[in-house]
Design an enzyme around this catalytic site. Sequence first.
Site, short mmCIF file in Angstrom:
data_model
loop_
_atom_site.label_atom_id
_atom_site.label_comp_id
_atom_site.label_asym_id
_atom_site.label_seq_id
_atom_site.Cartn_x
_atom_site.Cartn_y
_atom_site.Cartn_z
CD GLU A 11 2.82 63.14 26.12
OE1 GLU A 11 3.76 62.52 26.45
OE2 GLU A 11 2.05 63.34 25.08
CD GLU B 110 1.26 62.11 19.08
OE1 GLU B 110 1.68 61.18 19.74
OE2 GLU B 110 0.29 62.63 19.17
N1 LIG Z 1 1.18 58.45 9.46
C1 LIG Z 1 1.84 57.32 9.88
N2 LIG Z 1 2.48 56.34 9.30
C2 LIG Z 1 3.13 55.07 9.92
N3 LIG Z 1 2.89 54.83 10.92
C3 LIG Z 1 2.28 55.71 12.14
C4 LIG Z 1 1.43 56.90 11.38
N4 LIG Z 1 0.87 57.42 12.38
C5 LIG Z 1 0.97 56.91 13.46
N5 LIG Z 1 1.69 55.64 13.25
C6 LIG Z 1 2.19 54.50 14.16
O1 LIG Z 1 0.88 53.78 14.51
C7 LIG Z 1 1.42 53.73 16.09
C8 LIG Z 1 0.04 54.44 16.88
O2 LIG Z 1 0.08 55.72 16.49
P1 LIG Z 1 -0.78 56.73 17.43
O3 LIG Z 1 -0.50 58.02 16.87
O4 LIG Z 1 -2.09 56.34 17.23
O5 LIG Z 1 -0.06 56.71 18.80
P2 LIG Z 1 -0.83 56.32 20.23
O6 LIG Z 1 0.32 56.13 21.11
O7 LIG Z 1 -2.00 55.54 20.22
O8 LIG Z 1 -1.07 57.94 20.44
P3 LIG Z 1 -2.23 58.80 21.28
O9 LIG Z 1 -1.38 58.76 22.49
O10 LIG Z 1 -2.43 60.01 20.60
O11 LIG Z 1 -3.33 57.88 21.47
C9 LIG Z 1 2.63 54.07 16.51
O12 LIG Z 1 3.49 53.18 16.32
C10 LIG Z 1 2.85 55.46 15.41
O13 LIG Z 1 4.30 55.30 15.18
#
Ligand SMILES: Nc1ncnc2c1ncn2[C@@H]1O[C@H](COP(=O)(O)OP(=O)(O)OP(=O)(O)O)[C@@H](O)[C@H]1O
Length: 120
Positions: free
Chosen positions: A63, A70
Site C-alpha cells: 500500500e 499514485e
Molecule cells: N491522471 C489520470 N489519468 C487517467 N486515469 C486516472 C488518472 N488518475 C486516476 N485515474 C484513474 O481513475 C480511477 C480512480 O482514480 P483514483 O486515484 O481516484 O482512485 P481511487 O481508488 O479512488 O483512489 P483513492 O484510494 O486514493 O481514493 C482509477 O481507475 C485511476 O486509474
Amino acid sequence: MARFLRSAGWALSGIGHALRTQRHMRFHVMMAVLVIAAGLWFRISGLEWVIVLLTAALVIAAELFNTAIESIVDLASPGQHPLAKAAKDIAAGAVLVLAFAAVVIGLIVFLPHMRILLFD
Ligand SMILES: Nc1ncnc2c1ncn2[C@@H]1O[C@H](COP(=O)(O)OP(=O)(O)OP(=O)(O)O)[C@@H](O)[C@H]1O
C-alpha cells in the site's frame, strides 16, 4: 547514527503521510492490529507469528508503494492519460493480490484455532 535516525524519521513521516491521506492504508493497519490481537488471544505458534507478521507487513508495504506510485503519477500526469491510469490500476492490482492472499493465509492460520476454541 544521526544520519540513520534522520533517514528513519523521513521514512516514518512517509508512513504518516500515507496514513493521513489514504483510507486503504488506515484499513490495512487496522486489520494488522486486529490480526496481532487475534494472534495474542489464540496464542499462535512462532512459525504462525512469522507468517502472520510477514503477510501483514507485505500488504502495508504494498500500500505504501501504491501511494508512492499514485503521487509520482499525479506529479508527472496531472491531466488524464491512459498510461497514468494503467500505472495506478496496476499498482492497485498488486495491493489487491496481496490483500486477497492475506485473507486466505489468515483463514489457514486462524480457522484451526477457532475450531479448537469452539468445538473442543
Ligand atoms: N491522471 C489520470 N489519468 C487517467 N486515469 C486516472 C488518472 N488518475 C486516476 N485515474 C484513474 O481513475 C480511477 C480512480 O482514480 P483514483 O486515484 O481516484 O482512485 P481511487 O481508488 O479512488 O483512489 P483513492 O484510494 O486514493 O481514493 C482509477 O481507475 C485511476 O486509474
